[in-house]
Design an enzyme around this catalytic site. Structure first.
Site, short mmCIF file in Angstrom:
data_model
loop_
_atom_site.label_atom_id
_atom_site.label_comp_id
_atom_site.label_asym_id
_atom_site.label_seq_id
_atom_site.Cartn_x
_atom_site.Cartn_y
_atom_site.Cartn_z
CD GLU A 287 1.51 20.80 22.28
OE1 GLU A 287 0.61 20.09 21.80
OE2 GLU A 287 1.37 21.99 22.58
CG ASP B 1 -5.46 20.05 15.42
OD1 ASP B 1 -5.02 20.89 16.23
OD2 ASP B 1 -5.13 18.85 15.43
#
Ligand code: PLP
Lengths: 387, 264
Positions: free
Chosen positions: B54, B65
Site C-alpha cells: 500500500e 489515520d
C-alpha cells in the site's frame, strides 16, 4: 430549500464521504432524525426548550442611528440574546434531544471560536449527557475564556495539536473520535457541514431563525426586507436565516472572512465527509482559512450554500479584518450592541456597500448570530496594537 | 457468490495465486515521500517478502489515520510531495510486487477521475484504496477505474450490517480490506475483538483474498488473525520505524518478521 433525499444532495454538492466504519452511524442518524422530525411531540419538546430555556423567540431590533448614518433601514435578528449568546443553541438542543432519543449517553463536538463548544456543553449539562469538545490549540489560546466556560459546564475540552491546530483539525479529531466510540456517542456537528444528514438536519434545527425573522419582518416592514445578510463560516446561521426568505424576492447575501472565503475562492472538492466548495491547492490539499474570527475559519462552506451560489439564489461576499473591526466598533457606538466578530463580517459588508451595492433606502436584515463578549479581549489587543 | 468474469487485474491475479497456493499475504503500508529514500523502502519491503504494498499519497486531512500516519503525511507534504511526483517516481522504479495507492477522495476528485485512473495505470499501480469513498458515492470513480484498468479495493467494517458487507464485497477488486477495529490507524497491543468476525462475515459473500488491517502491529497478531484471514495490512507499526529513521534495512527486517511468522 427542500429535502436533499436519501443521498443528501444539494445539486452537485453534499453527499456522504466517510469511511465505511462511519457509514452505518450516518445512516442510523438519518433514520432517527427523519423519524423525530416527523413527530409533532419532538417539535413541541424542541420548541418548548428553546422558549423556556433558550429565550426564544429572539427579537428583531431596528437600528435607528446606524440606519440614519448609512441611508438604509437596518434590522438585526438578535441571536446574540439567545442563551449562551449565539444561534448555536438551536442546533445543539435539537441534537441533544436526538442523542437522548437514540439512547446514547455521550456527545462530542468540534469548536472554533468556542461558541458551539459552549452550546454543546450547555445542552449536555441540561440533558445529563457526557460531553467532549475538540478545539484546536491555536483556538484554545485565542478563546481561553470559552475553554474555561466549557469546563465549568462539565465538559472535557481536548486540545487538538494535529495539522493546522484550528477548526479544520478539530473536525478531523472529532470524526476520528466518533469512529472509535460511535456505539455510545453522537457527534454533535456545529454547522451545516459534514456528511449527510448533518447539513440537512442542522438546517432544519436552525430554520427557526428564519421562520421567526420572516414573521417579524412582516410585522415591521409589511413584507420581506430587500436584502437578507448573514455571516458564513460553515453557514448554519445563514442557512437558517435564508430558509425563511428563500421564497421571497429578497436578495440573500452570505458574508465570509476574506481570509477564508471558500464560496468565492474555493473550488469543488471533498473534505469532512461532504462535497462542497473548498479552499485547496492544485493537488487537492486543503488550505487553512485565517481571519480574526475563529468561528469563520472554515476551509469550506456547507454544501447547500455551494448549491445556492451555483444556482444564483444566494450571493457570497467577503469582509477584511480591518473592515470587521470598524463594524464591530460602529455597532457598539451607535446602537449599544457589541457583536461577535463573526456577524460583524455581515455588518462590515453592509457598511461598505450601503448606497452602492445596497441602494439607498433599502431595508436590510442582518442576523446578529452572536454577542461579542468572547471577542472583547482580542479586539482590545488588536485596537491597542494599532492593528 | 459473484462469478469471476473477464480479465482479472494484476493485484487480484497475483494475490489469488499466492493465496490459492497456500500462502498468507503480507501487505505493508508506506507513506510515499515521507523519507527521501521511500522508493528504496518499497523495494526493500518487496524483497523482504511483501506480497503487495500500500502506497500512501499524503492528504492534508486524513480522516481515518492516527498520529503516526498523520505525522508521516505531514513529513511527506513538508517535503513538497505531490500526486504527480509520486506517480512519476513509481513509473520509473521496479518494485516487484503489485501496488495499491491509498489516499483520500479529494486528491482523486481534484485530479479528475479519469486522469487519476490513467496516471495510476501509466505508473504501473494496479489498484486504489480510497477509504472515504463509500459504495454510495463510488460510481464516478468506479467507472473511471474500469475504463483505466485500475482495481478498487474496498473496506468492510465491524459496524457494517451483513447486507452492506455483501454489497461491498460484490464490488471489491484486488482484495477485500477487513477493518479489524472501530478506530483510526495506529499500533495496538491486542488484536481487535471484532477482527475475526468481520473476516468471517466478508467470506460469506466472496472468495476474493481478505486482508485485515487497522491496528495490526506484531507478527503474533498477524498469525492470530490469519487463522481465518488470507493476510494482513501493516501500517503504523512500519511507518513509525521509518519515522524513527530505520530506513530501508529496518523496514525490510520488520517485514521479514511478518513473513517468517506467516510462512513462505
Ligand atoms: C456567533 C457566531 N456566528 C457565526 C458562526 C459561524 O458558524 P455558522 O456559519 O455555522 O453560522 C460562529 C461559529 O463559531 C459563531 O460563533
Amino acid at each position: 430549500m427542500g429535502d436533499p433525499g436519501p443521498t443528501g444532495r444539494f445539486g452537485d454538492f453534499g453527499g456522504r464521504y466517510v469511511p465505511e466504519s462511519l457509514m452505518p452511524a450516518c445512516l442510523e442518524l438519518e433514520v432517527a432524525f427523519r423519524e423525530a422530525w416527523a413527530d409533532p411531540e419532538f417539535h413541541r419538546h424542541f420548541e418548548s426548550i428553546l422558549a423556556t430555556y433558550g429565550g426564544r423567540p429572539t427579537p428583531v431590533t431596528e437600528c435607528h442611528r446606524l440606519s440614519d448614518r448609512l441611508g438604509i433601514r437596518l434590522l438585526l435578528k438578535r441571536e446574540d440574546l439567545a442563551h449562551t449568546g449565539s444561534h448555536k443553541l438551536n442546533n445543539v438542543i435539537g441534537q441533544a434531544l436526538l442523542t437522548e432519543r437514540m439512547g446514547k449517553p455521550r456527545m462530542i463536538a468540534e469548536t472554533g471560536a468556542g461558541q458551539h463548544g459552549v452550546a454543546s456543553a450547555t445542552a449536555a449539562a441540561l440533558f445529563g449527557l457526557e460531553c467532549t469538545v475538540f478545539m484546536g490549540e491555536v483556538d484554545t489560546q485565542r478563546q481561553a475564556l470559552n475553554v474555561f466556560r466549557m469546563e465549568l459546564l462539565g465538559a472535557e475540552v481536548r486540545t487538538v495539536t494535529s495539522g493546522s491546530r484550528t477548526l479544520k483539525d478539530a473536525v478531523n479529531e472529532a470524526l476520528r473520535e466518533w469512529v472509535a466510540t460511535v456505539e455510545d456517542t453522537h457527534y454533535c456537528l456545529g454547522s451545516v457541514m459534514g456528511p449527510h444528514p448533518f447539513p440537512y438536519m442542522v438546517r432544519e434545527f436552525q430554520r427557526i431563525v428564519g421562520t421567526e425573522a420572516r414573521a417579524q419582518c412582516e410585522a415591521l416592514l409589511g413584507g420581506a426586507p430587500d436584502v437578507v445578510v448573514a455571516c458564513v463560516g460553515g453557514g448554519s446561521n445563514a442557512i437558517g436565516t435564508f430558509s425563511g426568505f428563500v421564497d421571497t424576492g429578497a436578495r440573500l447575501v452570505g458574508v465570509e472572512a476574506a481570509g477564508g472565503a471558500a464560496a468565492t475562492n474555493g473550488v469543488p472538492g471533498v473534505v469532512h465527509g461532504m462535497k462542497s466548495r473548498l479552499l485547496q491547492d492544485e493537488d487537492g490539499q486543503i488550505l487553512e482559512a485565517l481571519s480574526i474570527s475563529a468561528g469563520l475559519d472554515s476551509p469550506g462552506i456547507g454544501p447547500e450554500h455551494a448549491h445556492l451560489g451555483a444556482i444564483g439564489r444566494a450571493e457570497y461576499r467577503s469582509a477584511t479584518d480591518e473592515e470587521v473591526l470598524g463594524a464591530f466598533s460602529a455597532l457598539a457606538e451607535t446602537e449599544g450592541i457589541i457583536p461577535a466578530l463573526e456577524p460583524a463580517h455581515g455588518l462590515a459588508w453592509i457598511i461598505a456597500e450601503a448606497g452602492r451595492d445596497i441602494p439607498a433606502g433599502s431595508s436590510v436584515l442582518l442576523t446578529l448570530s452572536g454577542r461579542g463578549d468572547k471577542d472583547v479581549a482580542q479586539v482590545r489587543e488588536l485596537l491597542a496594537g494599532g492593528r | 457468490m459473484p462469478e469471476v468474469t473477464g480479465e482479472l487485474g494484476a493485484m487480484e491475479r497475483s494475490l489469488r495465486a499466492r493465496r490459492d497456493a497456500g500462502s498468507k499475504l503480507v501487505v505493508p503500508y508506506v507513506m510515499a515521500g515521507m523519507v527521501p529514500e521511500w522508493i528504496e523502502v518499497l523495494q526493500a519491503v518487496a524483497s523482504a517478502g511483501a506480497d503487495a504494498i500500500e502506497v500512501g499519497l499524503p492528504f492534508s486531512d486524513p480522516m481515518i489515520d492516527g498520529p503516526v500516519i498523520q505525522a508521516a503525511g505531514l513529513a511527506s507534504l513538508g517535503r513538497a510531495t505531490t500526486v504527480h511526483g509520486v506517480l512519476d517516481a513509481l513509473a520509473g522504479a521496479e518494485i516487484g510486487v503489485p501496488l495499491v495507492v491509498m489516499t483520500y477522495y479529494n486528491l482523486v476528485f481534484r485530479t479528475g477521475h479519469r486522469r487519476f485512473a490513467a496516471s495510476l495505470r501509466e505508473s504501473g499501480v494496479a489498484a486504489a484504496l480510497i477509504p472515504d469513498l463509500s459504495i454510495e458515492e463510488l460510481d464516478p470513480w468506479a467507472a473511471a477505474a474500469a475504463w483505466g484498468g485500475v482495481e478498487t479495493v474496498l473496506m468492510v467494517a465491524p459496524s457494517s450490517p451483513q447486507a452492506r458487507v455483501a454489497a461491498i464485497v460484490a464490488r471489491a477488486q484486488g482484495f477485500v480490506y477487513a477493518v479489524a477495529r472501530m478506530g483510526v490507524t495506529g499500533e495496538r497491543r491486542a488484536l481487535g475483538a471484532d477482527a475475526l468476525a468481520v473476516v468471517r462475515r466478508a467470506r460469506e459473500g466472496t472468495d476474493l483474498p481478505i486482508c485485515v488491517g487497522i491496528g495490526i502491529s506484531t507478527p503474533e497478531q498477524a498469525a492470530e488473525v490469519c487463522e481465518v484471514a488470507d493476510g494482513v495490512a501493516v501500517g503504523s507499526a512500519l511507518v513509525r520505524r521509518l519515522l524513527d529513521g530505520e530506513g530501508p534495512e529496518g523496514a525490510a527486517r520488520f517485514v521479514a518478521r511478518f513473513r517468517e511468522a506467516l510462512g513462505p
